[in-house]
Design a protein around this motif. Sequence first.
Motif, PDB file in Angstrom:
ATOM      1  N   GLY A  84       0.823  -1.204   0.000  1.00 24.33           N
ATOM      2  CA  GLY A  84       0.000   0.000   0.000  1.00 24.33           C
ATOM      3  C   GLY A  84       0.856   1.253   0.000  1.00 24.33           C
ATOM      4  N   LEU A  85       0.289   2.350  -0.492  1.00 23.95           N
ATOM      5  CA  LEU A  85       1.020   3.607  -0.602  1.00 23.95           C
ATOM      6  C   LEU A  85       1.449   4.141   0.766  1.00 23.95           C
ATOM      7  CD1 LEU A  85       2.059   5.766  -2.532  1.00 23.95           C
ATOM      8  CD2 LEU A  85      -0.180   6.887  -2.423  1.00 23.95           C
ATOM      9  N   SER A  86       0.674   3.834   1.811  1.00 23.53           N
ATOM     10  CA  SER A  86       0.989   4.345   3.149  1.00 23.53           C
ATOM     11  C   SER A  86       2.293   3.781   3.701  1.00 23.53           C
ATOM     12  CB  SER A  86      -0.159   4.028   4.116  1.00 23.53           C
ATOM     13  OG  SER A  86      -0.321   2.615   4.248  1.00 23.53           O
ATOM     14  N   GLY A 107       6.211   5.855   2.803  1.00 20.62           N
ATOM     15  CA  GLY A 107       6.845   6.866   3.644  1.00 20.62           C
ATOM     16  C   GLY A 107       7.768   6.278   4.700  1.00 20.62           C
ATOM     17  N   PRO A 108       7.281   5.358   5.550  1.00 21.50           N
ATOM     18  CA  PRO A 108       8.161   4.741   6.546  1.00 21.50           C
ATOM     19  C   PRO A 108       9.360   4.021   5.931  1.00 21.50           C
ATOM     20  CG  PRO A 108       5.869   4.324   7.092  1.00 21.50           C
ATOM     21  CD  PRO A 108       5.876   4.978   5.744  1.00 21.50           C
ATOM     22  N   ILE A 109       9.158   3.372   4.773  1.00 21.40           N
ATOM     23  CA  ILE A 109      10.270   2.675   4.112  1.00 21.40           C
ATOM     24  C   ILE A 109      11.341   3.669   3.680  1.00 21.40           C
ATOM     25  CG2 ILE A 109      10.915   1.396   2.022  1.00 21.40           C
ATOM     26  CD1 ILE A 109       8.213  -0.055   2.249  1.00 21.40           C
ATOM     27  N   ALA A 131      -0.509  17.445  -2.198  1.00 17.80           N
ATOM     28  CA  ALA A 131       0.067  16.153  -2.588  1.00 17.80           C
ATOM     29  C   ALA A 131       1.001  15.592  -1.519  1.00 17.80           C
ATOM     30  CB  ALA A 131       0.823  16.296  -3.903  1.00 17.80           C
ATOM     31  N   ILE A 132       1.345  16.408  -0.527  1.00 21.92           N
ATOM     32  CA  ILE A 132       2.239  15.955   0.536  1.00 21.92           C
ATOM     33  C   ILE A 132       1.460  15.132   1.553  1.00 21.92           C
ATOM     34  CG2 ILE A 132       3.733  16.699   2.429  1.00 21.92           C
ATOM     35  CD1 ILE A 132       4.430  19.167   0.777  1.00 21.92           C
ATOM     36  N   THR A 133       1.924  13.931   1.819  1.00 19.26           N
ATOM     37  CA  THR A 133       1.273  13.029   2.771  1.00 19.26           C
ATOM     38  C   THR A 133       2.226  12.749   3.921  1.00 19.26           C
ATOM     39  OG1 THR A 133       0.133  11.982   0.896  1.00 19.26           O
ATOM     40  CG2 THR A 133       0.035  10.857   3.018  1.00 19.26           C
ATOM     41  N   LEU A 134       1.992  13.379   5.056  1.00 12.31           N
ATOM     42  CA  LEU A 134       2.866  13.200   6.213  1.00 12.31           C
ATOM     43  C   LEU A 134       2.638  11.835   6.851  1.00 12.31           C
ATOM     44  CD1 LEU A 134       2.503  16.750   7.824  1.00 12.31           C
ATOM     45  CD2 LEU A 134       4.364  15.904   6.393  1.00 12.31           C
ATOM     46  N   PRO A 135       3.635  11.300   7.560  1.00 15.99           N
ATOM     47  CA  PRO A 135       3.484   9.984   8.196  1.00 15.99           C
ATOM     48  C   PRO A 135       2.310   9.957   9.164  1.00 15.99           C
ATOM     49  CG  PRO A 135       5.784  10.689   8.228  1.00 15.99           C
ATOM     50  CD  PRO A 135       4.987  11.863   7.750  1.00 15.99           C
ATOM     51  N   GLY A 136       1.575   8.850   9.157  1.00 18.56           N
ATOM     52  CA  GLY A 136       0.406   8.698  10.013  1.00 18.56           C
ATOM     53  C   GLY A 136       0.764   8.166  11.394  1.00 18.56           C
ATOM     54  N   PRO A 137      -0.241   7.963  12.238  1.00 13.55           N
ATOM     55  CA  PRO A 137       0.002   7.510  13.619  1.00 13.55           C
ATOM     56  C   PRO A 137       0.589   6.102  13.704  1.00 13.55           C
ATOM     57  CG  PRO A 137      -2.351   7.536  13.110  1.00 13.55           C
ATOM     58  CD  PRO A 137      -1.667   8.219  11.977  1.00 13.55           C
TER      59      PRO A 137
END
Length: 509
Positions: A86-88, A91-93, A232-238
């Motif tokens: 998934g796209l989410s 970011g962490p990767i 378009a910027i998606t900050l890291p989620g909880p």
Amino acid sequence: MTALGLKLPTLAIASRDLTASIVVFLVAMPLCMGIAVASGVPPEKGLITGIIGGIIVGAFSGSPLQVSGPAAGLAVVVFELVRDKGLSALGPILILAGLIQLVAGILKVGGWFRAISPAVVHGMLAGIGVLIVVGQFHVLFDAKPLPSGLQNLVAIPERLLGLSPVNLSNVEHAFMIGVLTILAMLGWERFRPAALKQVPAALVGVLIGTLTAYTLGLQINRVDVPQSIVAAITLPGPTFLAKWMDPSIIVAALAIAFIASAETLLSAAAVDRMHSGVRTNYNKELRAQGIGNLLCGVAGALPMTGVIVRSSANVQAGATTRLSTMLHGVWILGFVALLPWLLREIPMAALGAVLVITGMRLVSLAHVKHLFHSYGVLPALIWAVTLVVVVTEDLLTGVLVGIALSLLELVPHARRLRLNVVRPGAAANGDMALSGSATFVTLPKLSDTLDSLPLRGPDHGFVRMDVSGLTKVDHTCAELMKEFMARRRAGGNPVELTGASPSLAAMIA
């Protein structure tokens, strides 16, 4: 002096950098969006990476003329990650991959990435090129790529046989625009006027494809970008930190860090061969890439590497400082902020066509011929096996298999892998003497040794290096020595080899 400790360029230099930055911007725009599409993410994700790669990484880069941004070499990896995780998860990767690169640069292991066999790196890029071509071929039909490279390859005949020359539908229209874009790019490269040689073929192809689709009012898929780049910027989620508990996420981060670093430093070495200015500081470049990928992870964008296509355009356009790289990022930001409506007119098939050409050029048959004629069967076999495994299995497996095959070059010399160096001033038959084995396991030492040779013009006597004691030189070190000798000749400080065997002299000629 600026806050970054950089010297302000003179007006003449700034003028050349300004011109070069515009050329790089025109090259980068279609590639940033096309690579994002090939990666299975929205086009704006690639543009964000291009902005960070230009402004931020450009400021800290250890290779001032190298341009960083989204790279075709990671498109396949990202596509599979987004499909499976998934796209989410991206970011962490990327944050973890960036941290790995940053630490690697701090620990000064940048030189070890150069020790990866050129046969492995080019085989990896060739495999990626094949995967991009067979995947983006389906985008020419306004369709999505299939899950694997083999499935994409098998489905190509069905796509072509499904075309109707009479009852034209949106599928035929999209394919028409894709083919027109490819023909426009190839035609421009072959017949463009000398006065317009800096205008990139990708830009011409996309413009012609876009204008044709707009003029004919074709109802085909077009680029979808938001009104604001900030959106378009998606900050890291909880759940950001929790994802690091997943071993597969850690493996993915290691893979991206490894591949991005290898591709970046390979590109930096190629850029060094194109100009006579400041040489690359590999550890500084690795730290800059780490910062860039960390920020891309925070913004939810694509991973970045140093990119040879944009970097070569930068050098050829006359860039002399890092100002050109930084400005190209500013132009991307300004264009996306002020003209998003124009981007939404670009057909997806036109971007797919750009990536088809890009993928084809990653498959360098000239390189494998060079390996075979210069170094024999084994390096060429490593290239071929790496390519096949990347296409049939996955990227990481292909690279690991290629590296394992590289170890075969060491088997006959397993007991004599040490490289001995007599430093300048102490060598009996020259300014420096080498003995033992020069293989990829000693490449960082060899690289540092060559760089330590004094600069001395021919009026003061050639710098001499005695290599009569070398019993083994593999193709990785031979390529390094060949590039070093060529660079010193071009800079007016040639190095004279003494005691070179006929085979070594032929390899580095």
